[in-house]
Write a protein that holds these residues in place. Structure first.
Motif, PDB file in Angstrom:
ATOM      1  N   SER A 107       0.737  -1.278  -0.045  1.00 43.39           N
ATOM      2  CA  SER A 107      -0.010  -0.063   0.122  1.00 43.39           C
ATOM      3  C   SER A 107       0.797   1.315  -0.024  1.00 43.39           C
ATOM      4  CB  SER A 107      -0.902  -0.040   1.286  1.00 43.39           C
ATOM      5  OG  SER A 107      -0.215   0.018   2.299  1.00 43.39           O
ATOM      6  N   ASP A 108       2.135   1.177   0.302  1.00 43.52           N
ATOM      7  CA  ASP A 108       2.900   2.139   0.073  1.00 43.52           C
ATOM      8  C   ASP A 108       3.181   2.865  -0.979  1.00 43.52           C
ATOM      9  OD1 ASP A 108       3.692   2.857   2.993  1.00 43.52           O
ATOM     10  OD2 ASP A 108       4.764   0.721   3.218  1.00 43.52           O
ATOM     11  N   PRO A 109       3.760   3.920  -1.277  1.00 43.65           N
ATOM     12  CA  PRO A 109       3.886   4.431  -2.688  1.00 43.65           C
ATOM     13  C   PRO A 109       4.843   3.670  -3.500  1.00 43.65           C
ATOM     14  CG  PRO A 109       3.795   6.367  -1.139  1.00 43.65           C
ATOM     15  CD  PRO A 109       3.689   4.935  -0.482  1.00 43.65           C
ATOM     16  N   GLN A 110       4.771   3.645  -4.564  1.00 42.88           N
ATOM     17  CA  GLN A 110       5.828   2.835  -5.385  1.00 42.88           C
ATOM     18  C   GLN A 110       6.686   3.634  -6.153  1.00 42.88           C
ATOM     19  OE1 GLN A 110       2.581   1.084  -7.978  1.00 42.88           O
ATOM     20  NE2 GLN A 110       3.717  -0.975  -7.188  1.00 42.88           N
ATOM     21  N   SER A 111       8.016   3.149  -6.326  1.00 45.53           N
ATOM     22  CA  SER A 111       9.055   4.050  -7.026  1.00 45.53           C
ATOM     23  C   SER A 111       8.546   3.899  -8.688  1.00 45.53           C
ATOM     24  CB  SER A 111      10.440   3.408  -7.048  1.00 45.53           C
ATOM     25  OG  SER A 111      10.754   3.712  -5.248  1.00 45.53           O
ATOM     26  N   VAL A 112       9.065   4.876  -9.297  1.00 44.98           N
ATOM     27  CA  VAL A 112       8.340   5.142 -10.679  1.00 44.98           C
ATOM     28  C   VAL A 112       9.719   5.139 -11.769  1.00 44.98           C
ATOM     29  CG1 VAL A 112       7.230   6.329 -12.394  1.00 44.98           C
ATOM     30  CG2 VAL A 112       6.245   6.136 -10.083  1.00 44.98           C
ATOM     31  N   ILE A 113       9.505   4.224 -12.748  1.00 46.77           N
ATOM     32  CA  ILE A 113      10.603   4.622 -13.809  1.00 46.77           C
ATOM     33  C   ILE A 113       9.957   4.910 -15.025  1.00 46.77           C
ATOM     34  CG2 ILE A 113      12.592   3.438 -15.592  1.00 46.77           C
ATOM     35  CD1 ILE A 113      12.906   1.523 -13.355  1.00 46.77           C
ATOM     36  N   THR A 114      10.146   5.964 -15.755  1.00 49.09           N
ATOM     37  CA  THR A 114       9.067   6.396 -16.818  1.00 49.09           C
ATOM     38  C   THR A 114       9.916   7.336 -17.872  1.00 49.09           C
ATOM     39  OG1 THR A 114       6.972   7.681 -17.327  1.00 49.09           O
ATOM     40  CG2 THR A 114       8.412   8.685 -15.608  1.00 49.09           C
ATOM     41  N   ARG A 115       9.725   7.873 -18.682  1.00 47.03           N
ATOM     42  CA  ARG A 115      10.057   8.542 -19.861  1.00 47.03           C
ATOM     43  C   ARG A 115      10.111  10.041 -19.477  1.00 47.03           C
ATOM     44  NH1 ARG A 115       5.386   8.353 -24.487  1.00 47.03           N
ATOM     45  NH2 ARG A 115       3.810   9.703 -23.318  1.00 47.03           N
ATOM     46  N   HIS A 116      10.973  10.836 -19.908  1.00 46.91           N
ATOM     47  CA  HIS A 116      11.194  12.221 -19.522  1.00 46.91           C
ATOM     48  C   HIS A 116      10.033  13.150 -20.067  1.00 46.91           C
ATOM     49  CE1 HIS A 116      12.858  15.778 -17.889  1.00 46.91           C
ATOM     50  NE2 HIS A 116      13.325  16.323 -19.087  1.00 46.91           N
ATOM     51  N   GLU A 117      10.305  13.312 -21.641  1.00 47.11           N
ATOM     52  CA  GLU A 117       9.359  13.930 -22.289  1.00 47.11           C
ATOM     53  C   GLU A 117       8.487  12.830 -23.131  1.00 47.11           C
ATOM     54  OE1 GLU A 117       9.437  17.130 -22.224  1.00 47.11           O
ATOM     55  OE2 GLU A 117      11.342  17.508 -21.706  1.00 47.11           O
ATOM     56  N   GLU A 118       7.230  13.510 -23.575  1.00 46.32           N
ATOM     57  CA  GLU A 118       6.394  12.712 -24.235  1.00 46.32           C
ATOM     58  C   GLU A 118       6.846  11.925 -25.412  1.00 46.32           C
ATOM     59  OE1 GLU A 118       2.750  14.675 -25.120  1.00 46.32           O
ATOM     60  OE2 GLU A 118       2.129  15.037 -22.826  1.00 46.32           O
TER      61      GLU A 118
END
Length: 474
Positions: A107-118
């Motif tokens: 239930s704790d917040p997850q770490s995120v890996i994502t793109r920088h720009e669209e």
């Protein structure tokens, strides 16, 4: 090391391309976090100051290719966001901890890996480690994870919108005979498959309690799970939901396309597989069990001659041994198709003491197209046993009516026969409620059922004084 290109930049009216910066840590035993990499100022990782980027923890941005050298550790900061630029890639040759949040509750917040720009299409993270890897409580968007490790566990993670740059799979396994687990994860709208490995890379893989939702957005000829056989491949308790617009995307494949030898076993049980081009496909040599699954409406194939099976056995070498039991198979273009195979057992009830005894208890309903019923199609030269099953499509529960649901020797003399008598009575859940107080009800795995209204679909065993009294279908 491979060079990656960033998007072009405009300088003095001219367009020029620049090569991605490459960075390597010294391999001196340092535990590198995003925060420590940013503080060092020499590895291309920068603190991202946009307060809207992540309201829980810090955010970082990375462009280029970073290698965590053998001997060092990469530990993903808890509750952090890593924003990766176009082509950005992190190679972990040392130890990987993805992420520290593994010790927190889900239930704790997850770490995120994502793109920088669209417009960015990052590569993602590649782990080349001899040590065990645990990835937990992590969200990965627009990028992939590749593992060349002997022991990988992925828990409570979400993978979505994978761009197919790192591999044809959002999670790719690349070490022969590695032991890998994917548990309680979600895969959504990835361009190609969610999980897979190379055709020549057998992996001992367990996938449990995962959701696969509309993956294959590129609509290429690939399933949502594209798996290679291993000593043991288990897919259990998963939901595999397709998209009617993805007419080329199947549900689940376990394949042995390059002649992998040895003890090869596949177990597919208690899954809900629906709205795909096809449901389950088992290719070439393996010993497989397919039981207690709901396989429904896998009919997105536009040409029935090219697919649409609930379960497809394809083995032109006649070496596959597969037992199919307790499944609900409904609304597919074809219920079960058998192309080759050695021993395909869809129900064999003559001798309950025999090693190949199978109570059947598969339920077939409305599989077919263009007004024709194809609940079971034996497109092999072998005799296929399919006794003890429930043929709901049949106009009557008689041998003659059930014959109309099956295609085999009687329809084409070059094919093998299907032995489908005796069939099973359609007892359903009502019969369970008629069990006596002295009787106990169990699943085939031996789990006692306390609440009969929650009994799983498939076969249940009714015992009196510890002795099997009868088998009922759900």
């Amino acid at each position: 090391m491979k060079k990656l290109l960033l998007s072009g930049i405009i300088a003095f009216g001219l367009t020029a391309s620049i090569q991605a910066q490459e960075y390597t840590t010294p391999g001196d035993g340092t535990v590198w976090t995003l925060e420590k990499l940013a503080e060092a100022g020499t590895y291309g990782v920068e603190k991202y100051s946009d307060p809207l980027a992540n309201t829980i923890g810090p955010a970082y941005v990375f462009h280029g290719e970073l290698t965590i050298a053998d001997g060092d550790v990469f530990s993903l900061d808890a509750r952090s966001t890593l924003r990766m630029g176009d082509g950005a890639r992190i190679n972990i040759n040392g130890e990987a901890v993805l992420n520290e949040n593994q010790y927190l509750s889900t239930s704790d917040p997850q770490s995120v890996i994502t793109r920088h720009e669209e417009t960015d299409e990052p590569y993602g993270i590649v782990v080349n480690s001899e040590k065990a890897v645990l990835a937990a409580n992590l969200i990965v968007e627009y990028a992939g994870l590749r593992f060349s490790s002997n022991d990988v566990t992925i828990e409570d993670c979400t993978f979505r919108y994978h761009n197919a740059k790192s591999a044809s799979y959002a999670v790719a396994f690349g070490t022969t005979n590695s032991t890998c687990k994917v548990v309680d994860c979600t895969f959504e709208e990835c361009q190609r498959a969610a999980i897979g490995s190379g055709a020549n890379i057998p992996v001992n893989l367990t996938v449990e309690n995962c959701q696969f939702v509309k993956n294959g957005t590129a609509n290429m000829n690939t399933p949502q799970l594209n798996l290679t056989v291993g000593e043991q491949v288990t897919i259990r308790g998963c939901e595999i939901q397709g998209d009617p617009e993805h007419t080329m995307v199947g549900g689940l494949v376990v394949a042995n396309m390059v002649g992998i030898k040895g003890d090869i076993n596949t177990l597919i049980e208690d899954n809900n597989i629906y709205d795909n081009r096809y449901g389950v496909a088992l290719y070439v040599t393996q010993n497989a069990i397919v039981r207690n699954n709901t396989i429904k409406d896998n009919n997105n194939e536009v040409n029935p001659m090219n697919g649409g099976s609930g379960i497809n056995i394809y083995d032109p070498y006649y070496s596959q041994n597969t037992t199919i039991t307790g499944n609900w198979i409904e609304g597919n273009l074809w219920g079960i198709t058998v192309v080759g195979g050695n021993d395909i057992n869809i129900g064999k009830t003559d001798d309950p003491t025999a090693d190949d005894y199978n109570p059947g208890q598969n339920t077939f309903l409305n599989n077919g197209f263009d007004g024709n019923v194809y609940d079971l199609y034996n497109n092999s030269t072998n005799t296929v046993y399919a006794q003890g099953n429930i043929w709901k499509t049949a106009t009557a529960q008689t041998q003659e009516a059930i014959e109309d649901c099956i295609f085999h020797m009687n329809d084409d003399a070059s094919l093998g026969e299907v032995i489908f008598m005796p069939f099973a009575e359609d007892t359903g859940i009502a019969a369970l409620h008629e069990t006596e107080a002295s009787e106990d009800v169990f699943t085939l795995d031996g789990m006692r059922i306390e609440n009969l209204s929650n009994a799983p679909r498939g076969i249940v065993v009714v015992k009196t004084n510890g002795q099997v009294k009868k088998l009922l279908s759900r």
